[in-house]
Design an enzyme around this catalytic site. Structure first.
Site, PDB file in Angstrom:
ATOM      1  N   LYS A   1      41.443  35.087  -9.086  1.00 15.27           N
ATOM      2  CA  LYS A   1      40.817  34.396  -8.256  1.00 15.27           C
ATOM      3  C   LYS A   1      40.762  32.822  -8.670  1.00 15.27           C
ATOM      4  O   LYS A   1      41.082  32.393  -9.595  1.00 15.27           O
ATOM      5  CB  LYS A   1      39.108  34.663  -8.430  1.00 15.27           C
ATOM      6  CG  LYS A   1      38.356  34.372  -7.370  1.00 15.27           C
ATOM      7  CD  LYS A   1      38.251  35.668  -6.519  1.00 15.27           C
ATOM      8  CE  LYS A   1      37.473  35.272  -5.173  1.00 15.27           C
ATOM      9  NZ  LYS A   1      37.386  36.517  -4.268  1.00 15.27           N
TER      10      LYS A   1
HETATM   11  P1  NAD Z   1      31.964  32.983   4.991  1.00 15.71           P
HETATM   12  O1  NAD Z   1      32.109  31.850   4.546  1.00 15.71           O
HETATM   13  O2  NAD Z   1      32.879  33.404   6.439  1.00 15.71           O
HETATM   14  O3  NAD Z   1      30.510  33.599   5.341  1.00 15.71           O
HETATM   15  C1  NAD Z   1      29.461  33.326   4.465  1.00 15.71           C
HETATM   16  C2  NAD Z   1      28.402  33.227   5.287  1.00 15.71           C
HETATM   17  O4  NAD Z   1      27.156  33.087   4.303  1.00 15.71           O
HETATM   18  C3  NAD Z   1      28.055  31.809   6.021  1.00 15.71           C
HETATM   19  O5  NAD Z   1      27.933  32.059   7.132  1.00 15.71           O
HETATM   20  C4  NAD Z   1      27.047  31.349   5.239  1.00 15.71           C
HETATM   21  O6  NAD Z   1      26.360  30.249   6.180  1.00 15.71           O
HETATM   22  C5  NAD Z   1      26.346  32.101   4.940  1.00 15.71           C
HETATM   23  N1  NAD Z   1      25.289  31.852   3.988  1.00 15.71           N
HETATM   24  C6  NAD Z   1      25.435  31.149   2.680  1.00 15.71           C
HETATM   25  N2  NAD Z   1      24.435  30.985   2.146  1.00 15.71           N
HETATM   26  C7  NAD Z   1      23.385  31.762   2.465  1.00 15.71           C
HETATM   27  C8  NAD Z   1      22.020  32.375   2.296  1.00 15.71           C
HETATM   28  N3  NAD Z   1      21.384  31.885   1.126  1.00 15.71           N
HETATM   29  N4  NAD Z   1      21.373  33.477   3.075  1.00 15.71           N
HETATM   30  C9  NAD Z   1      22.080  33.745   4.331  1.00 15.71           C
HETATM   31  N5  NAD Z   1      23.687  33.079   4.580  1.00 15.71           N
HETATM   32  C10 NAD Z   1      24.173  32.440   3.715  1.00 15.71           C
HETATM   33  O7  NAD Z   1      32.465  34.074   3.824  1.00 15.71           O
HETATM   34  P2  NAD Z   1      32.922  35.567   4.044  1.00 15.71           P
HETATM   35  O8  NAD Z   1      34.365  35.896   3.836  1.00 15.71           O
HETATM   36  O9  NAD Z   1      32.213  36.264   5.073  1.00 15.71           O
HETATM   37  O10 NAD Z   1      32.397  36.143   2.545  1.00 15.71           O
HETATM   38  C11 NAD Z   1      31.058  36.633   2.131  1.00 15.71           C
HETATM   39  C12 NAD Z   1      31.084  37.234   0.909  1.00 15.71           C
HETATM   40  O11 NAD Z   1      31.855  38.266   0.968  1.00 15.71           O
HETATM   41  C13 NAD Z   1      31.455  36.422  -0.458  1.00 15.71           C
HETATM   42  O12 NAD Z   1      30.806  36.882  -1.407  1.00 15.71           O
HETATM   43  C14 NAD Z   1      32.948  36.755  -0.347  1.00 15.71           C
HETATM   44  O13 NAD Z   1      33.344  36.691  -1.787  1.00 15.71           O
HETATM   45  C15 NAD Z   1      32.700  38.467  -0.098  1.00 15.71           C
HETATM   46  N6  NAD Z   1      34.102  38.830   0.103  1.00 15.71           N
HETATM   47  C16 NAD Z   1      34.853  38.331   1.210  1.00 15.71           C
HETATM   48  C17 NAD Z   1      35.893  39.125   1.684  1.00 15.71           C
HETATM   49  C18 NAD Z   1      36.609  38.580   2.927  1.00 15.71           C
HETATM   50  O14 NAD Z   1      37.691  39.443   3.169  1.00 15.71           O
HETATM   51  N7  NAD Z   1      36.208  37.730   3.528  1.00 15.71           N
HETATM   52  C19 NAD Z   1      36.486  40.279   0.873  1.00 15.71           C
HETATM   53  C20 NAD Z   1      35.702  40.627  -0.211  1.00 15.71           C
HETATM   54  C21 NAD Z   1      34.479  40.069  -0.537  1.00 15.71           C
END
Ligand code: NAD
Length: 408
Positions: free
Chosen positions: A102
């Site tokens: 990561k």
């Molecule tokens: P993203 O940046 O697209 O979305 C994250 C969202 O969370 C944003 O809309 C933001 O406004 C919101 N957010 C931030 N703080 C918040 C809070 N306190 N309350 C409510 N909403 C809040 O990111 P993503 O790709 O959707 O990733 C989200 C999570 O999933 C992360 O933990 C990431 O590590 C995990 N993840 C993502 C993937 C992927 O394929 N994108 C894969 C595995 C895990």
């Protein structure tokens, strides 16, 4: 508690409870390589700015290090350490031939112009070039990074297979955008089946309205699950009858900047609540899909749900998890629930290397089978050894990691 302390405590606790050899736990608490650097780039006004950047390579017994790059002001070495270890565990559970890594940069990308962001990404790539490659370490998007950023990395490095999560026209895989959210719902459906519960008519809430949260919400609605609450970083929105058109909300939010403004413009009747009110709403399935450590000792007592579908990485602190376990709330753990993203990343890497192009349907069918297989293996271990799903998932991962280590 920071994410690394959370990761360390979870691994130690699971190791003890599931009788995993202490030697292997000790090895998994170490990282193979730490890359910590300061990137200097010229801003558009000619001034020079420095940014701290990291890449942790955790373990490669099962294949090249694999994991995303996060651009966020709160990125820290401890966060990257935790996330890279979780990638090793996750990749073993979903059974893709990758290890765990990561990386990230301490930056708010919204403060930079596109040209500055590209210079920063290319500078990071030059630092990483000796350590990454299709057979060594394969980065991908994470919070605040996307297909365009992956394209800059691939271009600077000189091989598209060095990263996954690219846009389709740059060699990306069909289905990757939806994979984590949809994959989480495939996992949910498989767990519900194992509990003899039908999805239709259940209620759900989704914290975080980004890539993962939106596709999860959309897919739940397709399954007849009523999504009654959604949140972004500013507010929670609640509708007892449930939201229906998630993509209309996504489009309005991206134009207007918030869910609250989006529902107002779309004329959707709902309550606009404080951001953390999402945890107090009674639902069958609570879905944290934002950042780490969302469910803590502070808010766990408010939670009134039967299932927690962990789509964010590390959203539950160990102390909160104990409370949830005592209440017999079923946690579908992050390392299982959100592994759909890396599964389709593997499909992308495979297609790039074999010059193949799969359709979205092919990718999502394969993903559903792979998620169901992982859930079935985890549920079997949980029943056999009387473990929670998280504990069982770690047991499965460690078994596979040990087998790979012995093969050499
Ligand atoms: P993203 O940046 O697209 O979305 C994250 C969202 O969370 C944003 O809309 C933001 O406004 C919101 N957010 C931030 N703080 C918040 C809070 N306190 N309350 C409510 N909403 C809040 O990111 P993503 O790709 O959707 O990733 C989200 C999570 O999933 C992360 O933990 C990431 O590590 C995990 N993840 C993502 C993937 C992927 O394929 N994108 C894969 C595995 C895990």
């Amino acid at each position: 508690m920071n994410p690394w302390q959370n990761a360390e405590q979870t691994l130690r606790r699971v190791g003890e409870k599931a009788n995993i050899k202490a030697e292997i736990i000790d090895i998994l608490l170490k990282h193979d390589r730490k890359i910590e650097t300061t990137l200097s780039i010229a801003l558009d006004d000619g001034s020079i700015k420095e940014f701290n950047a990291y890449r942790m390579q955790h373990n490669n017994w099962r294949g090249p290090y694999k994991g995303g790059l996060r651009y966020h002001p709160q990125v820290s070495l401890d966060e990257i350490k935790a996330l890279s270890m979780w990638m090793t565990i996750k990749n073993a559970i979903i059974d893709v031939p990758f290890g765990g890594g990561k990386g990230g940069i301490e930056v708010n990308p919204k403060d930079l112009s596109k040209a500055e962001l590209e210079r920063l990404t290319r500078a990071f790539t030059r630092e990483l070039t000796p350590f990454i490659g299709p057979d060594k370490d394969v980065p991908a998007p994470d919070v605040n990074t996307n297909g365009e950023i992956m394209k800059w990395i691939a271009d600077e490095y000189g091989d598209k297979a060095v990263v996954t999560g690219k846009n389709i026209e740059d060699g990306g895989a069909e289905g990757r955008t939806e994979a984590t959210g949809y994959g989480g719902v495939y996992a949910l459906l498989a767990v519900l089946e194992s509990m003899d519960i039908k999805p239709s008519g259940l209620t759900a809430s989704v914290q975080g309205f980004g890539n993962v949260g939106t596709y999860a919400a959309e897919s739940m609605i397709e399954q007849g699950i009523k999504v009654v609450a959604l949140s972004d970083s500013k507010n929670t929105i609640y509708s007892a009858t449930g939201f229906s058109d998630i993509m209309a909300l996504v489009n309005a939010k991206s134009r207007l900047g918030s869910l609250a403004a989006a529902v107002k413009e779309l004329g959707i009747g709902c309550d606009v609540l404080a951001v953390d009110d999402i945890f107090g709403i009674k639902v069958d399935i609570l879905t944290p899909a934002a950042l780490e450590m969302a469910i803590t000792s502070e808010n766990v007592d408010k939670i009134d749900a039967k299932i927690i579908l962990e789509l964010a990485n590390g959203p539950t602190t160990p102390a909160a998890e104990k409370v949830l376990n005592d209440k017999k709330i079923v946690i579908i753990p992050d390392v299982l629930a959100n592994s759909g993203g890396v599964a389709v990343s593997y499909y992308e890497w495979y297609q790039n290397r074999h010059d193949e192009k799969w359709t979205k349907e092919q990718a999502l069918d394969k993903l559903e089978g792979q998620m169901r297989m992982a859930v079935s293996e985890v549920v079997t271990i949980a029943k056999e050894l009387d473990l929670t799903l998280r504990e069982a998932a770690y047991v499965l991962a460690v078994r596979r990691l040990e087998a790979a280590r012995l093969k050499g």
